[in-house]
Design a protein around this motif. Structure first.
Motif, PDB file in Angstrom:
ATOM      1  N   ILE A  98      16.935 -28.735  82.199  1.00  0.00           N
ATOM      2  CA  ILE A  98      18.107 -27.933  82.576  1.00  0.00           C
ATOM      3  C   ILE A  98      17.738 -26.849  83.583  1.00  0.00           C
ATOM      4  O   ILE A  98      18.510 -25.932  83.832  1.00  0.00           O
ATOM      5  CB  ILE A  98      18.761 -27.289  81.322  1.00  0.00           C
ATOM      6  CG1 ILE A  98      17.768 -26.362  80.606  1.00  0.00           C
ATOM      7  CG2 ILE A  98      19.271 -28.362  80.367  1.00  0.00           C
ATOM      8  CD1 ILE A  98      18.371 -25.579  79.440  1.00  0.00           C
ATOM      9  N   GLY A  99      16.529 -26.970  84.134  1.00  0.00           N
ATOM     10  CA  GLY A  99      16.070 -25.946  85.076  1.00  0.00           C
ATOM     11  C   GLY A  99      14.972 -25.080  84.482  1.00  0.00           C
ATOM     12  O   GLY A  99      14.443 -24.192  85.134  1.00  0.00           O
ATOM     13  N   HIS A 382      29.171 -18.797  81.588  1.00  0.00           N
ATOM     14  CA  HIS A 382      27.893 -19.436  81.916  1.00  0.00           C
ATOM     15  C   HIS A 382      27.809 -19.768  83.405  1.00  0.00           C
ATOM     16  O   HIS A 382      26.793 -19.535  84.031  1.00  0.00           O
ATOM     17  CB  HIS A 382      27.711 -20.724  81.109  1.00  0.00           C
ATOM     18  CG  HIS A 382      27.585 -20.497  79.644  1.00  0.00           C
ATOM     19  ND1 HIS A 382      28.677 -20.342  78.823  1.00  0.00           N
ATOM     20  CD2 HIS A 382      26.500 -20.369  78.847  1.00  0.00           C
ATOM     21  CE1 HIS A 382      28.255 -20.144  77.581  1.00  0.00           C
ATOM     22  NE2 HIS A 382      26.944 -20.162  77.571  1.00  0.00           N
ATOM     23  N   GLY A 435      21.981 -26.708  85.432  1.00  0.00           N
ATOM     24  CA  GLY A 435      22.102 -25.397  84.784  1.00  0.00           C
ATOM     25  C   GLY A 435      22.619 -25.520  83.366  1.00  0.00           C
ATOM     26  O   GLY A 435      23.640 -26.166  83.117  1.00  0.00           O
ATOM     27  N   PHE A 437      21.910 -22.711  80.353  1.00  0.00           N
ATOM     28  CA  PHE A 437      22.240 -21.348  79.914  1.00  0.00           C
ATOM     29  C   PHE A 437      22.933 -21.333  78.550  1.00  0.00           C
ATOM     30  O   PHE A 437      23.604 -20.366  78.201  1.00  0.00           O
ATOM     31  CB  PHE A 437      23.096 -20.619  80.957  1.00  0.00           C
ATOM     32  CG  PHE A 437      22.541 -20.745  82.358  1.00  0.00           C
ATOM     33  CD1 PHE A 437      21.381 -20.060  82.710  1.00  0.00           C
ATOM     34  CD2 PHE A 437      23.133 -21.564  83.305  1.00  0.00           C
ATOM     35  CE1 PHE A 437      20.842 -20.191  83.978  1.00  0.00           C
ATOM     36  CE2 PHE A 437      22.593 -21.699  84.577  1.00  0.00           C
ATOM     37  CZ  PHE A 437      21.450 -21.010  84.912  1.00  0.00           C
ATOM     38  N   TRP A 545      24.821 -18.117  74.767  1.00  0.00           N
ATOM     39  CA  TRP A 545      24.602 -17.788  76.180  1.00  0.00           C
ATOM     40  C   TRP A 545      23.169 -17.293  76.255  1.00  0.00           C
ATOM     41  O   TRP A 545      22.794 -16.406  75.477  1.00  0.00           O
ATOM     42  CB  TRP A 545      25.582 -16.698  76.616  1.00  0.00           C
ATOM     43  CG  TRP A 545      25.700 -16.444  78.094  1.00  0.00           C
ATOM     44  CD1 TRP A 545      26.685 -16.880  78.935  1.00  0.00           C
ATOM     45  CD2 TRP A 545      24.812 -15.666  78.920  1.00  0.00           C
ATOM     46  NE1 TRP A 545      26.457 -16.437  80.217  1.00  0.00           N
ATOM     47  CE2 TRP A 545      25.317 -15.692  80.238  1.00  0.00           C
ATOM     48  CE3 TRP A 545      23.633 -14.958  78.672  1.00  0.00           C
ATOM     49  CZ2 TRP A 545      24.690 -15.039  81.298  1.00  0.00           C
ATOM     50  CZ3 TRP A 545      23.002 -14.318  79.718  1.00  0.00           C
ATOM     51  CH2 TRP A 545      23.537 -14.359  81.027  1.00  0.00           C
TER      52      TRP A 545
END
Lengths: 774, 150
Positions: A98-99, A382, A435, A437, A545
């Motif tokens: 997811i990064g 997000h 992304g 988060f 988050w």
């Protein structure tokens, strides 16, 4: 309350709470790394999975169908390793990328124990199959600590099978065979062979007893604790299809889904006949949904020949909503109501140590000081760059899906439940994620795509618009803290009273992500301490988050700590170190999974202060601020040096991050996470907020929700990692929580103005271009 | 039918004139390297080159492109500056999630095309149209400087 009476909204919140609980699950990581085998096995513990076959269609499980090559036929050594005759080693990464750089990190751990040649190692996304791989989610910064033993054993087991094959062929003692860069050697007989040439034979060897495997010690590492490039970077920079939204299948359609802008609204009627006649539109229909925001809420699906036609039709769609049960939430009213609640400290305490009332009374009678303050922060979104999407294809009794998710195994179960299918009939392909988060721990968009695909012939890509993505987020909850603290005559933290006004979905317990952060308490060891909660009813979905709870609560806590240090007339760093080393047995962690350590906290605070030049003389209007946190098993301190001009424009000269996350698997990746977390936290602190009015979200695109851009981003973010000798823990989240308070403390140091609410732009502060700081 | 010149190749597409170039690339031609993120020209994920200059493909109607040459992330590596920028991105370990990076690379390449040795202020101006939600800006700035040196 009976289960019948429990609302769908509350059930949805229960699901998220459970999801977060699962994501947080950590193996015990508080014991130092040990070269002793015995200790390692104990660490491995229960739940260790080491599959020795690759599930379905391995090799065809590239992120997207068009990126998939032909299924490799090279020998499978185990579920994590396959080796081709040309000596290419393929390592399967079981968790979503997811990064956070997990694909590189997990690949490195396996390759290290395997002694693979990293230059000829390919890392691929593993198929989604919990029976083979165990937990496959990415959240809570737990992927590395969870997978650490499993992956090292997978690498070591594969190497042992290669050695066994070579020993048999060479008729030598396996203990005399050495491995390096995907090659085995036997010095005495001067024999040597590549892994590739041995792979076929190795795959036939018996699987070794894991307890007999000897894992490497730190001194033997060739790959870990060094800098590495991201394994997917060559494909990313060339724009190759990796992400969920890049999936293309022959004959596919494109869909949008429109839900009520206020959570909980239902479809009364819609101009479906008109929509169906629009150019490029294939179909339009109402979906009643399950009524849970975590699954499928009521709405209108539009199926079209391309995304643009679907978006144009969505613009022309007119829906009459039944909003009788929909959210009427108002963020400004929440803030006002919270202030009212804060006037009375609740009779029911969340925790109570020592005697807070007596401490406050004593302070008044002696030379101590009492400080009171109100802190608050808003809802935030997000806003990941890749809007939510999923490609789903209902064929041959199978729901086949390509999903950019952080939680593929839970998503699979959720889809099966939503469709009423057995789980075996849901096949999930994990794509790269643009992304995470925390947003993509939720799989609502995945469930929607599945329900839509059941009614469509052929594959269909459900694409949310950016506006959908903002409006139907699971927000980071707002929060309100009434704080009262006391320092004694010696300038030590003596009492801490906190009244946290937050939210509930069911009227009984904090909504997911809305309760006290479980790790926050360790950063605040007051001999007299009392915490209470007041819950306000919320009908807007909230959820995890990045560093849930901690991401905002540390802002209040670490700024207030600074206020107390100043009231005590003490140096802030000294005050923090003194506070974290207080001996209050009631506040010490009881759970062995909690690796909190005052010594580790002290070392990151000291290192950060030293690197930042704490105590140096600064010019007027320049300030140095510091804060620290313990979050997601990491101890992190941050220092920010900035200056503020007459127009309240902030120039950030330097950010220093000092972190103890145990062994650092990939130094370049960990540093990336430190830098990214600083920018993310600064971005949120300066200007981000989601406002709700009549249940509706006001900020619906990036023009209304300012995310930090390059010209104002700090140019210098230095990351230092403490070598504490502990096993590795995650880095996706721990460097976020202390950044906002470090900035606020620095602004105070520069200007004397105390910022007690985020975002800071409400007080007139903006970021100046950073080019001037270089 | 609309005729386009993309990455040096001629294409004929059946699309309404007002369809943004982004969706022609992604859905009609299968060039998915150019990304959708905001749809209003505010984040730069959809950046392409039109006659060598950066443009937001999400707000550029395909009917207005005409004979101008389109270059996308899939082909920018065939240009000297594009190749340098891509290599600097890899060497500098820039990407996190990577979703915005094709757009960032297109703008960085356009910058080097017009300003071979950009100042920090030049970099600020050229990259201000982009959002990286992961916050890779420190490394983007450095990678542009490194690319300019090679």
């Amino acid at each position: 309350m009976s289960s019948q009476a429990r609302s769908k909204f509350a059930e949805s919140d229960d699901y998220i709470r459970d999801l977060m609980q699962q994501a947080r699950g950590l193996p015990a990581c508080g014991a130092p790394l040990s070269p002793q085998r015995r200790a390692l096995l104990k660490l491995a513990g229960a739940g260790l999975v080491l599959g020795f076959y690759l599930p379905h269609r391995a090799g065809a499980d590239a992120e997207t169908p068009q990126a998939a090559g032909k299924a490799s036929k090279s020998p499978v050594i185990n579920a994590f390793v396959r080796i081709a005759p040309d000596n290419t080693v393929t390592v399967y990464s079981k968790a979503p990328e997811i990064g956070q750089g997990i694909k590189t990190a997990l690949g490195l751990i396996v390759a290290e124990e395997l002694d693979a040649d990293w230059k000829r190692t390919v890392v691929e996304q593993a198929p989604i199959d919990a029976k083979v791989y165990g937990y496959q989610g990415a959240g809570g910064s737990t992927t590395i600590p969870r997978a650490w033993d499993q992956l090292r054993l997978a690498g070591a087991a594969a190497k042992a099978m290669l050695i066994a094959a070579a020993a048999k062929e060479w008729k030598v003692n396996p203990a005399e065979i050495t491995a390096e860069d995907s090659r085995l050697s036997h010095a005495a007989s001067q024999r040597s062979a590549t892994y590739g040439s041995l792979a076929e034979a190795a795959a036939q060897m018996p699987v070794p007893d894991l307890a007999t495997l000897k894992l490497k010690t730190r001194g033997e590492y060739r790959l870990l604790e060094r800098r590495h490039r991201g394994v997917d970077d060559p494909r990313i920079v060339r724009g190759q299809p990796l992400f969920g939204t890049d999936v293309r299948l022959p004959g596919m359609a494109y869909a949008t889904f429109t839900k009520c802008p206020a959570s909980g609204g239902k479809v009364k009627s819609a101009n479906l006949d008109e929509i169906r006649k629009l150019p490029g539109v294939i179909d339009a229909f109402v979906i009643e949904g399950t009524g849970k925001p975590t699954e499928v809420m009521p709405g209108v699906a539009i199926i079209a020949k391309n995304t643009w036609a679907a978006f144009e039709a969505k613009d022309a769609l007119k829906v009459a909503w039944d909003e009788s049960a929909a959210s009427k939430d108002s963020s400004s009213q929440f803030s006002a109501r919270a202030r009212e609640h804060a006037k009375t400290f609740p009779a029911n305490f969340d925790s109570n140590v020592g005697d807070v009332d007596k401490a406050f009374a004593n302070v008044s009678n002696h030379a101590g000081k009492i400080v009171e303050a109100w802190y608050e922060y808003p809802f935030v979104a997000h806003a990941s760059m890749e809007p939510q999407n999923t490609t789903a294809w209902w064929h041959d009794g199978i729901m086949e899906m390509w999903v950019p998710t952080q939680q593929p195994d839970r998503g699979k179960t959720l889809v099966a439940g939503t469709l009423g299918l057995p789980e075996e009939q849901v096949v999930v392909h994990q794509t790269r994620v643009g992304g995470g988060f925390g947003r993509r721990l939720l799989n609502d968009y995945m469930c929607e795509a599945a329900v839509i695909a059941r009614q469509v012939k052929g594959p269909v890509l459900l694409q949310w618009t950016r506006e959908d993505d903002f409006v139907h987020d699971f927000f980071r909850p707002a929060g309100y803290h009434q704080l009262k603290g006391a320092v004694d005559k010696d300038g030590r933290l003596d009492a801490w009273q906190e009244h946290f006004v937050t939210f509930t979905a069911d009227g009984r317990q904090p909504a997911s992500g809305s309760g006290y952060s479980s790790t926050l308490a360790y950063a605040c060891i007051a001999p007299n301490l009392r915490r209470a909660l007041t819950l306000m009813e919320l009908k807007t979905p909230v959820g995890p988050w990045r560093a849930p709870g901690s991401c905002a609560q540390f802002f209040a806590q670490q700024c207030f700590m600074h206020e107390l240090a100043l009231a005590a007339g003490r140096d802030h760093v000294e005050f923090l170190i003194d506070a974290v080393n207080r001996d209050v047995p009631e506040l010490a962690p009881k759970n062995p999974q909690i690796n909190f350590s005052p010594a580790r906290a002290t070392s990151v605070i000291k290192l950060c202060a030293e690197k930042a030049g704490w105590g140096k003389k600064l010019p007027k209007s320049r300030g140095l601020g510091l804060a620290w946190c313990y979050a997601h098993a990491g101890h992190v301190a941050q220092a920010v040096e900035l200056s503020v001009d007459a127009d309240k424009r902030i120039t950030i000269h330097r950010v220093v991050v000092a972190a103890d996350i145990g062994l650092v698997v990939d130094v370049a990746g960990a540093e990336s996470q430190a830098q990214g977390a600083c920018v993310d936290a600064l971005s949120v602190a300066m200007a981000q907020q989601i406002q709700l009015e009549n249940g509706r979200v006001r900020q619906r695109n990036y023009n209304a929700y300012p995310i930090l851009r390059l010209p104002v981003a700090p140019s210098v973010i230095e990351a230092y990692f403490v070598d504490s000798g502990f096993p590795p823990t995650g880095m996706g989240e721990p460097a976020l929580p202390a950044m906002a308070p470090a900035v606020a403390n620095a602004i105070f140091a520069a200007t004397g103005e105390r910022l007690r609410a985020m975002p800071f732009n409400q007080f007139g502060y903006t970021l100046a271009g950073q080019a001037s700081a270089l | 039918m609309i005729t386009l010149r993309i990455n040096g190749q001629p294409y004929t597409v059946d699309a309404p004139e007002d369809m943004p170039l982004l969706w022609v690339l992604r859905d009609l031609l299968g060039l998915s390297g150019t990304k959708y993120a905001c749809g209003i020209g505010r984040c730069g994920a959809c950046a392409v080159h039109v006659d060598g200059k950066m443009a937001h493909s999400c707000t550029l109607p395909v009917g207005s492109v005409g004979k101008r040459a389109i270059t996308t992330i899939e082909a920018i590596g065939a240009t000297p500056n594009g190749a340098k920028v891509q290599q600097a991105w890899i060497d500098g370990e820039v990407a996190q999630c990577g979703y915005c990076q094709p757009g960032q690379i297109m703008s960085a390449t356009a910058l080097l095309n017009r300003t071979p040795h950009p100042s920090d202020a030049d970099i600020d101006e050229a990259m201000n149209g982009h959002i990286c939600r992961c916050g890779t800006y420190v490394r983007i700035r450095q990678a542009i400087k490194n690319a300019a040196k090679t």
